[in-house]
Scaffold this active site. Structure first.
Site, PDB file in Angstrom:
ATOM      1  N   LYS A 382       0.864  -1.190   0.000  1.00 18.25           N
ATOM      2  CA  LYS A 382       0.000   0.000   0.000  1.00 18.25           C
ATOM      3  C   LYS A 382       0.899   1.238   0.000  1.00 18.25           C
ATOM      4  CE  LYS A 382      -3.574   2.749   0.772  1.00 18.25           C
ATOM      5  NZ  LYS A 382      -4.572   3.038  -0.267  1.00 18.25           N
ATOM      6  N   CYS A 480      -2.938   9.758  -6.325  1.00 23.51           N
ATOM      7  CA  CYS A 480      -4.042   9.512  -5.394  1.00 23.51           C
ATOM      8  C   CYS A 480      -5.027  10.672  -5.441  1.00 23.51           C
ATOM      9  CB  CYS A 480      -3.516   9.329  -3.970  1.00 23.51           C
ATOM     10  SG  CYS A 480      -4.897   9.181  -2.807  1.00 23.51           S
ATOM     11  N   GLY A 609      -6.222  -1.434 -14.502  1.00 24.97           N
ATOM     12  CA  GLY A 609      -7.549  -0.854 -14.687  1.00 24.97           C
ATOM     13  C   GLY A 609      -8.487  -1.877 -15.286  1.00 24.97           C
ATOM     14  N   GLY A 610      -9.422  -2.354 -14.477  1.00 26.42           N
ATOM     15  CA  GLY A 610     -10.472  -3.251 -14.977  1.00 26.42           C
ATOM     16  C   GLY A 610      -9.989  -4.634 -15.346  1.00 26.42           C
ATOM     17  N   THR A 632      -9.293  -3.672  -8.189  1.00 22.64           N
ATOM     18  CA  THR A 632     -10.671  -3.926  -7.733  1.00 22.64           C
ATOM     19  C   THR A 632     -10.973  -5.422  -7.658  1.00 22.64           C
ATOM     20  OG1 THR A 632     -11.427  -1.824  -8.665  1.00 22.64           O
ATOM     21  CG2 THR A 632     -13.111  -3.485  -8.244  1.00 22.64           C
TER      22      THR A 632
END
Ligand code: RRO
Length: 675
Positions: A382, A480, A609-610, A632
């Site tokens: 993170k 961010c 992304g995705g 995600t």
């Protein structure tokens, strides 16, 4: 064939029917036998067009035959009439053996010779019972004189194709012939006992004709598929059927105490069995029950016959086990193993090009351990600030379900355990141990609230050799969207350029430690031009240590709205957050492609992304990504997503005939139409 015409009748039941037969009999056979054979063939196989038969006697008679067809036919009829076929008598032994073994109430086997012919032994010398009828099991008479035999005699004769023994089976068969198939189910019988007199107890005949007999019976009874429970040598017949006609077998079968006995070779091809298992979704449960007996005949799975069969099957299963997990395609496993989805990311060797993105499930020690143990090609922490942060108030994350895919909006606000936690050498050692046997690169993501803070973290790292030994890269997050009062550095070009220039010159970045930047998504070509120009200048002009960029972080200023409550879903920052997952998939692909086409080759692009499937990863690589990060989907599915996405990517590559990522990386073809 003449002695066992029922076998020919079974063959005659084949579909499609035979039209040509070669009768391979001895050439010196008597003419009477040859004619009988021809008559038998023409009476049982009405579709025959042509029969070739070896016969010296017939050949010499045919020399005398007239040439004219009409005359020839007449001659043939007279000839057949003249040479009367002599019925071949069954040998007595075969007549006797067509009757199954039956026992008296006391359990003594009843002598079938005495019952159906003559027994050469006196009753006192014969080890079998001479006192009971083999048919009705009553004392005082023999089967030849039994009323039950009289009544059933005709029926037995009429069932020349095969005879069924036992009263249950006979009743069953009668019911079947009367068209009452329900009988099977009403009575809960589903058993057909085939007791072919001509096969008797001969193992070799059963092996030779058994499968055909069974197929004939199934066809006769109009049974499409069966499950098999086979025992001993019966298992060999089962395997023969499996190898030759697997479509007759349903999915599950039991083989009990399999044995090939003294047969020298397998009467079936092991390869065909393997193919049948694979292609017909068939499973076999093999049960061994060693007989605890000193008798050398007692069954033991270690004796020669069972061991030979078991060895053949164990070899087969080795292949099947691999293929089952890969949708039953043997060979696929081997082909998949040859597919390399590893990559070299700016000097870092990754055994798998799929890795986690900084963000979801990367905050705690446990979460990072889980990634270390997963198939992720690298481990990315993170984004850290110097001090620990708890982040924005809750709720700060929401998901949007789009069919089976997920998008997300977050406003976490950079919660993290602080620089020290992610750069603790003993923790990094534990991570390394979790990643064994091969280990994986550790990417330390930082997102200082100022350039000064970022440089401070770099300095501390450079001063700690025990940390550096575990460190593969530092990924600077300039994107961010969620820290209150902190605009995105990646959108503030003068500031961004300064950050990149200053950080890339830091002595930490040698060939052992790679520098990466995580970029925000850009939406217009001039912006890509400007970013690429700035990065290229560093990479080319000043010999900076710029290894890669990640395209891209979430798309800021997304807003989730609750229609019912008429409020924002997220609470921090007026409800605004970073959009990720499925809804930025195509935007991320566009960013990868735009930057890849502008950046110097020395700067690698990581797609992010995705990415939820192997196809998504493939698309990123096709657009030019060296590796692919998952955010995600990692949050939704957990760290097992890396293994799944990687194997989907491999499968896709296998289907397309690619063996390495270079085969298609950056090779997206642009379609253009001329006006
Ligand atoms: O923590 C966050 O709110 C966050 C970060 Br640091 C980031 O880089 N991207 C994002 O969507 N959320």
């Amino acid at each position: 064939m003449l002695a066992h015409p029922e076998l020919l009748r079974i063959l005659a039941g084949c579909s499609p029917p035979f039209t040509v037969v070669f009768a391979d009999i001895g050439g010196n056979r008597e003419l009477t036998h040859v004619l009988e054979l021809l008559q038998l063939l023409s009476s049982t196989m009405p579709h025959l067009r042509y029969v070739a038969v070896k016969s010296e006697a017939l050949a010499s008679e045919l020399q005398k035959a007239p040439v004219n067809l009409q005359e020839y036919i007449k001659w043939w009829e007279e000839f057949c009439h003249h040479v009367r076929p002599v019925k071949v008598r069954r040998r007595r032994m075969q007549q006797i053996l067509q009757h199954p073994v039956r026992r008296t109430k006391e359990g003594t086997e009843i002598c079938r010779f005495a019952n159906y012919g003559t027994c050469s032994k006196a009753p006192s010398e014969c080890r079998y019972d001479h006192g009971h009828c083999h048919r009705c099991l009553q004392p005082g008479h023999w089967a030849m004189d039994c009323e039950v035999t009289e009544a059933t005699h005709e029926k037995t004769e009429a069932m020349a194709t095969y005879s069924l023994c036992s009263e249950v089976a006979e009743g069953l068969f009668a019911a079947l012939r009367a068209g009452g198939r329900e009988y099977l189910f009403l009575k809960e019988y589903n058993i057909v006992i085939i007791d072919s007199p001509s096969l008797g107890l001969s193992r070799h005949r059963w092996i030779q004709y058994g499968p055909a007999v069974i197929r004939g019976v199934l066809r006769h009874l109009d049974i499409d598929q069966v499950s098999v429970f086979s025992m001993g040598l019966g298992s060999v017949i089962f395997h023969q059927i499996l190898a030759e006609t697997p479509h007759l077998l349903s999915h599950t079968h039991i083989v009990y105490n399999q044995d090939i006995a003294d047969l020298k070779s397998f009467p079936f091809e092991a390869y065909d069995v393997e193919v049948a298992l694979r292609d017909h979704d068939i499973q076999i449960w093999t049960i061994y029950n060693d007989e605890d007996d000193e008798d050398p005949q007692a069954y033991s799975r270690h004796s020669k016959g069972p061991a030979r069969l078991s060895e053949a099957f164990t070899k087969m299963q080795a292949d099947l086990r691999c293929s089952l997990s890969l949708r039953n395609h043997c060979g696929t496993q081997r082909a998949m193993e040859k597919i390399d989805i590893g990559c070299n990311l700016a000097g870092l060797q990754l055994s798998c090009c799929i890795l986690n993105a900084s963000g979801p499930r990367t905050n705690t020690e446990q979460q990072l351990m889980d990634i270390a143990r997963s198939s992720s090609g690298a481990l990315c922490s993170k984004s850290a600030t110097l001090e620990e942060r708890s982040g924005n108030p809750q709720p700060r994350y929401t998901e949007i379900q789009l069919g089976d895919r997920t998008a997300s909006i977050n406003s976490e606000g950079l919660p993290n355990k602080g620089f020290a936690a992610y750069s603790d050498s003993s923790f990094l050692q534990r991570l390394k141990e979790c990643s064994e046997p091969h280990g994986k690169p550790y990417i330390f993501s930082i997102s200082g609230l100022s350039l000064k803070e970022n440089l401070e973290m770099l300095d501390r790292l450079a001063e700690s050799p025990d940390v550096l030994q575990h460190l593969s890269a530092v990924e600077v997050n300039v994107a961010c969207p969620n820290v209150p009062g902190k605009p995105l550095v990646g959108y503030d070009f003068p500031q961004f350029a300064e950050v990149v220039q200053t950080m890339s010159r830091h002595p930490l970045f040698t060939k052992d430690c790679v520098l990466g930047f995580k970029l925000p998504p850009y939406l217009d070509a001039p912006l890509f031009d400007a970013v690429a120009k700035m990065l290229n200048e560093i990479a080319l002009g000043r010999g900076g240590a710029l290894g890669y960029v990640v395209c891209c972080n979430t798309l800021g200023s997304a807003l989730a709205v609750d229609i019912e409550t008429e409020t924002t879903v997220l609470h921090p920052k007026g409800g605004f957050g970073g959009l990720g997952g499925q809804l930025v998939r195509h935007l991320a692909l566009g960013n990868v492609r735009h930057l890849r086409s502008r950046l110097d080759d020395s700067i690698h692009v990581v797609g992010c992304g995705g990415v939820a499937t192997g196809e998504d990863a493939f698309a990123h690589i096709l657009c030019g990504a060296t590796a692919v990060q998952v955010a995600t989907q990692h949050r939704v599915e957990g760290p097992q997503c890396f293994e799944r996405i990687a194997s989907e990517l491999r499968e896709l590559m296998q289907r397309k005939g690619y063996t390495q990522l270079e085969d298609f990386r950056g090779k997206l073809r642009v379609r253009e139409s001329k006006l």
